[in-house]
Design an enzyme around this catalytic site. Sequence first.
Site, short mmCIF file in Angstrom:
data_model
loop_
_atom_site.label_atom_id
_atom_site.label_comp_id
_atom_site.label_asym_id
_atom_site.label_seq_id
_atom_site.Cartn_x
_atom_site.Cartn_y
_atom_site.Cartn_z
N HIS A 82 0.84 -1.19 0.00
CA HIS A 82 0.00 0.00 0.00
C HIS A 82 0.87 1.24 0.00
CE1 HIS A 82 -3.44 2.58 0.77
NE2 HIS A 82 -2.67 3.22 1.63
N ASP A 161 -15.57 2.13 7.76
CA ASP A 161 -14.51 3.07 7.40
C ASP A 161 -15.03 4.11 6.41
OD1 ASP A 161 -11.73 4.07 7.09
OD2 ASP A 161 -12.04 3.35 5.06
N ARG A 168 -15.26 12.26 9.14
CA ARG A 168 -14.04 12.93 9.59
C ARG A 168 -13.68 14.07 8.65
NH1 ARG A 168 -10.23 8.33 8.99
NH2 ARG A 168 -8.61 9.86 9.41
N SER A 183 -7.82 3.13 9.57
CA SER A 183 -8.59 3.22 8.32
C SER A 183 -7.86 2.48 7.19
CB SER A 183 -8.78 4.70 7.96
OG SER A 183 -9.20 4.86 6.63
N LYS A 187 -8.72 -1.66 5.52
CA LYS A 187 -9.00 -1.96 4.11
C LYS A 187 -8.09 -3.06 3.57
CE LYS A 187 -9.13 2.58 3.43
NZ LYS A 187 -9.66 3.94 3.48
N1 URA Z 1 -6.44 7.43 3.70
C1 URA Z 1 -7.31 6.53 4.22
O1 URA Z 1 -7.61 5.53 3.61
N2 URA Z 1 -7.85 6.79 5.43
C2 URA Z 1 -7.56 7.87 6.14
O2 URA Z 1 -8.09 8.03 7.22
C3 URA Z 1 -6.67 8.81 5.59
C4 URA Z 1 -6.12 8.55 4.37
#
Ligand code: URA
Length: 433
Positions: A82, A161, A168, A183, A187
């Site tokens: 990632h 999320d 947020r 977060s 994923k």
């Molecule tokens: N990228 C994400 O996937 N989540 C976040 O909270 C910030 C950046």
Amino acid sequence: MRMVDLIEKKRDGQELSTDEIKFIIEGYTNNTIPDYQISALTMAIFFQGMNERERADLTMAMVHSGDTIDLSGIQGIKVDKHSTGGVGDTTTLVLGPLVASLGVPVAKMSGRGLGHTGGTIDKLESVSGFHVEIENDEFIRLVNENKIAVIGQSGNLTPADKKLYALRDVTATVDSIPLIASSIMSKKIAAGADAICLDVKTGSGAFMKTLDDARELAKAMVNIGNNVGRKTMAIISDMSQPLGFAIGNALEVKEAVDTLRGHGPEDLTELCLTLGSYMVYLGGKASSTDEAREKLKEVIANGKALETFKTFLQSQGGDASVVDDPSKLPQAEYQVELPSLEDGYISEIVADEIGTAAMMLGAGRATKESEIDLAVGLVLQKKIGDQVKKGESLVTIYSNQENIDEVKEKLYQNIKISSQKVAAPKLIQEEIT
Ligand code: URA
Ligand code: CA
């Protein structure tokens, strides 16, 4: 349990238990806890933070808020990579075939997304015929056979999320390390990763502008991964200028091919070797990252990595002959050089602004509905630290519009030239293992 008590607890700096975090995430996902209470909680987290155990619990609660991808039918350790954003980041296109050619299974689920260029799928779709609309069984079969396949995003992954991130965004609570880290990690875990290799970018083109922030985020994610049974490693890499030379979809496919051939840009090659060596090591195909690195150099030199790329394209309907004849990729109508207006040394290439220039040409999506022009984009002719003479090209612009005055202006504003010598930035800033 009452949500108001949990908000109060966090507000006063106490830790939330595993069950309390579960209660919050489940309640938010099925709409029994309203946005306003979650906003108050995220603000409390913003100020009070979360300890390691809370972060791991939050991550796993979000993983279980929706579907998870079952990759158990694939042999071997599934290592996912990632990157936290960036401009012209061609690494995924290179890394996939590179590590797959050493037997590390690459089972990539990818989206299109918004950005300066398209996502990995858009880039690959510049190869005629290539498609990601395949059935799950076929996906698993292809990964077992070729060690690499890409499938489009499907299923309802980490809905908690999605809701939380959107909330947020409008409550000034994005910039919280525990919330960002959980977060991102939720994923990756929901998508089936056994091990995770993270590339946290720092610099003008990155989400984390400073090295200190990037380091804190990287450490937070490595800790979460290791605490929930997924071996995780991270590097912090420079994104003060775009990575490699190409920023665009077809242009980046060509750049990936060059890199798999061993003729890629120095920075992109180095980043792929570093991340790749982590992936191969985590995937159990080398006993150290040094050994992995040697093996990666070998598969580039002997053509195995490039061969894997061809097989991969072909298996998903793509015309693999583009690898040997890149002129078969979508071509822009106009190709224009941007000459330097002075002598000197390149001191700055403001990554996100250069990305915006590529987007103005049509290389990326501004909204979910916008169409991408796969042929257009930019190829940098100079990078930070390079010497340049007046009249020499700074960038080649690939465009399908004739009038590109605004793009040129943006590029001139964001490629800065100094009369003094400038050092090239350090690409790999830190490694966190
Ligand atoms: N990228 C994400 O996937 N989540 C976040 O909270 C910030 C950046
Ligand atoms: Ca690039």
